[in-house]
Every structure is written in C-alpha cells, then in structure tokens.
Design an enzyme around this catalytic site. Structure first.
Site, PDB file in Angstrom:
ATOM      1  N   TYR A  73      29.191  21.652  49.820  1.00  0.00           N
ATOM      2  CA  TYR A  73      30.257  20.885  49.155  1.00  0.00           C
ATOM      3  C   TYR A  73      31.187  20.247  50.185  1.00  0.00           C
ATOM      4  O   TYR A  73      31.599  19.103  50.036  1.00  0.00           O
ATOM      5  CB  TYR A  73      31.056  21.796  48.208  1.00  0.00           C
ATOM      6  CG  TYR A  73      32.027  21.017  47.344  1.00  0.00           C
ATOM      7  CD1 TYR A  73      31.656  20.561  46.078  1.00  0.00           C
ATOM      8  CD2 TYR A  73      33.301  20.705  47.812  1.00  0.00           C
ATOM      9  CE1 TYR A  73      32.526  19.832  45.296  1.00  0.00           C
ATOM     10  CE2 TYR A  73      34.183  19.967  47.035  1.00  0.00           C
ATOM     11  CZ  TYR A  73      33.795  19.536  45.780  1.00  0.00           C
ATOM     12  OH  TYR A  73      34.652  18.797  45.014  1.00  0.00           O
ATOM     13  N   PHE A 125      33.553 -11.241  45.483  1.00  0.00           N
ATOM     14  CA  PHE A 125      32.409 -11.106  44.579  1.00  0.00           C
ATOM     15  C   PHE A 125      32.873 -10.429  43.291  1.00  0.00           C
ATOM     16  O   PHE A 125      34.014 -10.004  43.171  1.00  0.00           O
ATOM     17  CB  PHE A 125      31.232 -10.373  45.249  1.00  0.00           C
ATOM     18  CG  PHE A 125      29.962 -10.617  44.480  1.00  0.00           C
ATOM     19  CD1 PHE A 125      29.502 -11.911  44.278  1.00  0.00           C
ATOM     20  CD2 PHE A 125      29.237  -9.580  43.912  1.00  0.00           C
ATOM     21  CE1 PHE A 125      28.356 -12.157  43.529  1.00  0.00           C
ATOM     22  CE2 PHE A 125      28.086  -9.823  43.171  1.00  0.00           C
ATOM     23  CZ  PHE A 125      27.651 -11.107  42.975  1.00  0.00           C
ATOM     24  N   ASP A 126      31.969 -10.342  42.312  1.00  0.00           N
ATOM     25  CA  ASP A 126      32.385  -9.972  40.948  1.00  0.00           C
ATOM     26  C   ASP A 126      33.152  -8.661  40.835  1.00  0.00           C
ATOM     27  O   ASP A 126      34.185  -8.586  40.195  1.00  0.00           O
ATOM     28  CB  ASP A 126      31.184  -9.998  39.987  1.00  0.00           C
ATOM     29  CG  ASP A 126      30.077  -8.999  40.350  1.00  0.00           C
ATOM     30  OD1 ASP A 126      30.088  -8.484  41.490  1.00  0.00           O
ATOM     31  OD2 ASP A 126      29.201  -8.761  39.510  1.00  0.00           O
ATOM     32  N   ASP A 216      35.154  -7.188  53.300  1.00  0.00           N
ATOM     33  CA  ASP A 216      34.101  -6.737  52.381  1.00  0.00           C
ATOM     34  C   ASP A 216      32.801  -6.919  53.149  1.00  0.00           C
ATOM     35  O   ASP A 216      32.313  -8.032  53.322  1.00  0.00           O
ATOM     36  CB  ASP A 216      34.116  -7.566  51.088  1.00  0.00           C
ATOM     37  CG  ASP A 216      32.978  -7.162  50.147  1.00  0.00           C
ATOM     38  OD1 ASP A 216      32.014  -6.521  50.620  1.00  0.00           O
ATOM     39  OD2 ASP A 216      33.043  -7.492  48.953  1.00  0.00           O
ATOM     40  N   ALA A 218      29.613  -5.839  52.806  1.00  0.00           N
ATOM     41  CA  ALA A 218      28.320  -5.517  52.189  1.00  0.00           C
ATOM     42  C   ALA A 218      27.136  -6.045  53.004  1.00  0.00           C
ATOM     43  O   ALA A 218      26.140  -5.356  53.197  1.00  0.00           O
ATOM     44  CB  ALA A 218      28.274  -6.071  50.764  1.00  0.00           C
ATOM     45  N   LYS A 259      23.230  -2.675  50.374  1.00  0.00           N
ATOM     46  CA  LYS A 259      22.696  -3.914  50.940  1.00  0.00           C
ATOM     47  C   LYS A 259      22.256  -3.647  52.388  1.00  0.00           C
ATOM     48  O   LYS A 259      21.148  -3.190  52.602  1.00  0.00           O
ATOM     49  CB  LYS A 259      23.763  -5.024  50.880  1.00  0.00           C
ATOM     50  CG  LYS A 259      23.971  -5.596  49.481  1.00  0.00           C
ATOM     51  CD  LYS A 259      24.935  -4.824  48.650  1.00  0.00           C
ATOM     52  CE  LYS A 259      25.329  -5.528  47.384  1.00  0.00           C
ATOM     53  NZ  LYS A 259      26.090  -4.671  46.469  1.00  0.00           N
ATOM     54  N   HIS A 451      29.123 -10.484  32.508  1.00  0.00           N
ATOM     55  CA  HIS A 451      27.691 -10.759  32.683  1.00  0.00           C
ATOM     56  C   HIS A 451      26.815  -9.531  32.511  1.00  0.00           C
ATOM     57  O   HIS A 451      25.660  -9.644  32.156  1.00  0.00           O
ATOM     58  CB  HIS A 451      27.436 -11.395  34.058  1.00  0.00           C
ATOM     59  CG  HIS A 451      28.088 -10.659  35.200  1.00  0.00           C
ATOM     60  ND1 HIS A 451      29.438 -10.648  35.401  1.00  0.00           N
ATOM     61  CD2 HIS A 451      27.561  -9.905  36.197  1.00  0.00           C
ATOM     62  CE1 HIS A 451      29.726  -9.944  36.479  1.00  0.00           C
ATOM     63  NE2 HIS A 451      28.603  -9.468  36.974  1.00  0.00           N
TER      64      HIS A 451
HETATM   65  N1  PM9 Z   1      26.750  -6.966  44.762  1.00  0.00           N
HETATM   66  C1  PM9 Z   1      24.845  -8.098  43.957  1.00  0.00           C
HETATM   67  O1  PM9 Z   1      23.857  -8.143  43.219  1.00  0.00           O
HETATM   68  C2  PM9 Z   1      25.459  -5.904  42.885  1.00  0.00           C
HETATM   69  C3  PM9 Z   1      26.244  -6.042  41.653  1.00  0.00           C
HETATM   70  S1  PM9 Z   1      26.247  -7.552  40.800  1.00  0.00           S
HETATM   71  C4  PM9 Z   1      24.658  -7.771  40.212  1.00  0.00           C
HETATM   72  O2  PM9 Z   1      25.087  -8.974  44.797  1.00  0.00           O
HETATM   73  C5  PM9 Z   1      29.839  -7.648  47.539  1.00  0.00           C
HETATM   74  C6  PM9 Z   1      29.903  -8.817  48.452  1.00  0.00           C
HETATM   75  C7  PM9 Z   1      28.754  -7.433  46.709  1.00  0.00           C
HETATM   76  C8  PM9 Z   1      28.735  -6.308  45.828  1.00  0.00           C
HETATM   77  C9  PM9 Z   1      27.694  -6.078  44.925  1.00  0.00           C
HETATM   78  C10 PM9 Z   1      29.819  -5.404  45.884  1.00  0.00           C
HETATM   79  C11 PM9 Z   1      29.850  -4.172  45.037  1.00  0.00           C
HETATM   80  C12 PM9 Z   1      30.867  -5.656  46.735  1.00  0.00           C
HETATM   81  N2  PM9 Z   1      30.866  -6.771  47.520  1.00  0.00           N
HETATM   82  O3  PM9 Z   1      27.286  -2.864  43.688  1.00  0.00           O
HETATM   83  O4  PM9 Z   1      29.327  -1.505  43.764  1.00  0.00           O
HETATM   84  O5  PM9 Z   1      27.754  -8.304  46.740  1.00  0.00           O
HETATM   85  O6  PM9 Z   1      27.622  -1.197  45.514  1.00  0.00           O
HETATM   86  O7  PM9 Z   1      28.946  -3.234  45.502  1.00  0.00           O
HETATM   87  C13 PM9 Z   1      25.730  -6.961  43.895  1.00  0.00           C
HETATM   88  P1  PM9 Z   1      28.267  -2.142  44.552  1.00  0.00           P
END
Ligand code: PM9
Length: 459
Positions: A73, A125-126, A216, A218, A259, A451
């Site tokens: 843990y 992003f979203d 960010d 990713a 990613k 979406h």
């Molecule tokens: N991105 C993508 O498909 C997954 C969700 S929407 C279909 O591109 C950025 C730049 C992203 C992102 C997710 C996240 C969130 C943050 N910043 O999906 O929560 O492209 O791990 O990350 C998607 P998580």
C-alpha cells in the site's frame, strides 16, 4: 510523393484477432449506439483509431515489469522505480502518480482554480478544458493563427501567440490567472508541436507576471522529436536532453501516461512548489489513493517506469512519426484534405472541407466519423463542434471551433502499413459520394464532455 513506410523497429510476438462485420451489422450497430462511436462495442470495430490513449502495445520489457509489481500500500518498490525514471526524465522536485491524465488535471484545478478565473494555453484538450470549467474557471486558447489554417505548413503550428498571451494577461489581470499552461503536442489543433523557442517565450511571460507555468505533457516525447527534426540547434541533442530543457522551463506538469509512456493506464503530476505539493497530496489521498500509488496498481507503476524510457527511444520515434506522415501523404494523394504537416500521433481530416454542404451545427466531422465506420468498420473521433462548441455563460451565445476535424489517432506499435492503406482507400471511397452525406442532430447531450455520451439522429 508518399514517403516510404518505415519498417517497424520490433517484430510481433502476440496477436489479437480483428474482423470486419458485414455492412448490415455495421448499420445496426451504428443505430444502436445512437451514431456515437464511443458507444459502440469494440468487437464491432475493424480498425480502431478512436484514440492513441492507452491503446498501444506494451513491449516484452513492460510485460516483464508487470510481474515485478510491488503491491504494498505504501512505499512500494514499484513507486521508487517509477520515481527514479520520473526524476531522471522530467527533473521536477516532486511528483505523484495518478490513474490517468484527467485525474492529475482535476487535482491541479482543485488546488489552483477559483470560479471566474482564466487558464490560458495554446489549446486545452477536452478533459483539461472540462476540469477547468468544472471548477468555474475559463479555459482560454491562444494558439498562433496558422494553427487554424489546415494547409499552412508552419513547422510548429502548436505554438502559442506570445502577443495574444501578453494582451490577454493585461486585459483580465494577473490575479485572475492562477496558472498558465501549454499542451505538447497540441492535440486539439492537429497534434502539432510547440518549438523550444516558443516554450522559452511562454515561460518568460508567465514568469514575468508571476503566473505558475504547467505543461500538459501527454505527448512530450513526440514534441521533443519534432524539435530535434525541425528546430535549428537541436539536431545533435538527444530527445531526452531536449525534454530536460523543456521541463526546466516550467513549474510543473500533468501528463496522461497513456500516450508517450506507452501504458494502458496511468498519469503523472509533477510540481516544484512545496505548499502546492502538500495540497496535491491531500487532494490525491481524497480522490485517487496514497501518494506512492495514486490510484494505480504497483504493476502499472512498473510498466510506466519502463514505458517512459521506451517512449524516448529515437528509432521508435522515427518510426512513429514516419507512420503518421505516411498515412497523411496517402490521404493527400487521394485528394482528402488533412491538417498539414501530419501531427505526431494522428492524422486530422478536414471534415468541414470534405462536406462543405454540412454546417458546423449539423456536425460534419461526426458525419464523416459515421461514414468511415459504415464504409469500412473504422473508428475515428470527432474533434469539432460536438467536442468543443460551448454556450458562453455571459453572452448566452454558442461558440464553435474554427475547424471541424476527424482525427485518426494511431495507437502505438499496433497497426501496420496494410491497415493504414485500407484506411486511406476507405476514405477515398467516401469522398467519391461526399455530396450525398447528411449531417446529424443531438437527441441527448450532457453539459460537459458531451462527445463521450451524446446520442444523435441523422438529418
Ligand atoms: N486524450 C485522446 O484521445 C483521450 C481522451 S479523449 C478521447 O486524445 C491531452 C493533451 C490529452 C488527453 C487525453 C488528456 C487526458 C490530457 N491532455 O485520457 O485522462 O490528449 O489519461 O488524459 C485522449 P487521460
């Protein structure tokens, strides 16, 4: 001329069957899902380009690392192995693991954003956009104008407009900006990179005004590889050195590890500030888990520790970016307009130009997503008015994004050249009957992140 398809720097050891179900079955599946591809059964999809998030293939080293997972843990060996990789690559003072990127965003927004405050970025992003809105904040996109011109081949179309950033800060006042961000690569704008020169300028402005700067991250590794390829002075630096230089400019970062860390689940939140770190940990314990596992199993932390290094491998990055460039080029040959140049993780089809007869409020990119599935069992994702149109609470007017895009995201180390050729050929077939395709209307749509769960009806 289409670039040569890069030979994969791996060979295949495990396979997963996929199949194309008959046309009538595809039609029935679409109807049942309310024409929302997020609501379909994955077994009914032939080639799944919905997202590159958590959908890549792990390596033999990552699968081996899973077996080393320490499920204690608190204070697990897995955490310390991840910490060693995170410290080495990113160089921030503190970090916590989270179950994915949006969890890191939620914690950051909970700790910093108050109602009515603004968070500038090149483009959020979203989930970042929604996490800021969920705290009553206002995400603001200040990307350069070239980003909105699909044919413009600017090498760093993800750059922030520094003059717009300054003007925005002056307009709303520093006290109304609890943090500033930048997204690398710019997913909402075509997976386009941000240059080191621009990152330095962004950091300088935020620092000048005393605004904490968060990246960010990713797709930071793809962004750094673009810098190596395109920005003078970086051609002889390693991608890891470029990454260290990039993160040294910031006060922290949030990252979806799904990613560029090539794992199926996981995220990171890094900060330098001590007080913020205390608050982050308290919020993490409330919502995710103890700071040494953050909502993940020990084995997930180990897979991430290995994946972080694999995501920086330059043979892999050359193949990865070569693969998206190949698909974009095949589509250009077929006369299908895409955002130029190709992004890092996907190809973005300009659906507004494929269906000029469908207005934005009838969702041309959603219509193209549906057609792609109907024609060839392929799933992409709408990045247009379904995802990003919003009702301005002050003016009560709808704001629509500048482009209506269908993103074909390429999962890492998963599909081969023949899969991508099939995608290009299928889109070419749709183009030949484009004038007969109609738009869609909502039959259900939630307020935030609509979406994911919206339902549609064809017009
Ligand atoms: N991105 C993508 O498909 C997954 C969700 S929407 C279909 O591109 C950025 C730049 C992203 C992102 C997710 C996240 C969130 C943050 N910043 O999906 O929560 O492209 O791990 O990350 C998607 P998580």
């Amino acid at each position: 001329m289409t670039p040569t398809y890069p030979p994969e720097p791996f060979r295949i050891k495990v396979t997963e069957p996929i199949r194309l179900i008959p046309r009538e079955a595809r039609e029935a599946a679409l109807k049942e899902a309310g024409y929302n591809l997020f609501l379909m059964k994955a077994e009914d999809i032939f080639i799944d380009l919905l997202t590159d998030s958590g959908t890549g293939a792990m390596s033999q080293e990552q699968w081996a690392a899973l077996m080393r997972g320490d499920e204690s843990y608190a204070g697990a060996r897995s955490f310390h192995r991840l910490k060693s990789a995170v410290d080495d690559i990113f160089g921030f003072k503190h970090f916590v693991p989270t179950h994915q990127g949006r969890a890191a965003e939620n914690i950051l927004a909970a700790c910093l954003v108050k109602p009515g405050q603004y968070v500038p970025s090149n483009m959020h992003f979203d989930t970042t956009d929604a996490n800021i809105r969920a705290r009553g904040g206002r995400p603001v996109n200040l990307v350069i104008d070239e980003a909105h011109d699909p044919g413009n081949r600017h090498p760093f179309k993800g750059n922030m407009d520094i003059a717009k950033l300054r003007a925005f800060i002056e307009k709303v006042g520093v006290k109304n900006i609890p943090l500033g961000m930048v997204t690398v690569t710019n997913n909402a704008g075509g997976g386009q990179p941000v240059s080191m020169e621009n990152l330095k300028a962004i950091a300088k402005v935020y620092r000048e005004y005393g605004i904490p700067f968060f990246i960010d991250a990713a797709r930071y590794a793809e962004n750094c590889y673009f810098i190596k390829q395109r920005e003078p002075g970086y051609e002889n630096k390693s991608v890891k050195e470029i990454a260290r230089e990039m993160f040294a400019l910031a006060d922290g970062m949030c990252m979806s590890a799904k990613k560029d860390a090539i794992v199926n689940i996981g995220g990171l939140l890094c900060v330098n500030d001590e007080t913020l770190f205390q608050n982050v940990k308290n919020e993490l314990i409330l919502r995710e888990g103890f700071p040494t596992y953050g909502g993940l199993a020990g084995r997930d932390l180990d897979a991430m520790a290995v994946g972080l290094y694999e995501g920086l491998d330059e043979d892999y990055l050359a193949y990865r970016l070569g693969q998206t460039a190949y698909l974009a080029s095949r589509l250009t040959e077929a006369g299908i307009p895409t955002i130029q140049p190709a992004g890092g993780h996907g190809v973005y089809v300009n659906a507004g130009a494929v269906f000029p007869h469908i207005p934005n409020y009838e969702f041309p990119a959603q219509a193209l997503a549906v057609e792609l599935y109907r024609e060839g069992g392929i799933r992409g994702v709408e990045i247009g008015s379904v995802m990003f149109a919003y009702l301005d609470p002050e003016t009560n007017e709808w704001h629509y994004p500048k482009l209506e895009l269908l993103r074909l995201a390429i999962p890492r180390r998963t599909y081969t050249q023949s899969h991508l050729d099939y995608v290009a050929d299928t889109l070419a077939k749709i183009k030949s009957r484009a004038a007969s395709v109609r738009g869609y209307k909502f039959t259900y749509a939630p307020e935030l992140l609509r979406h994911f769960t919206a339902r549609f009806e064809p017009l």
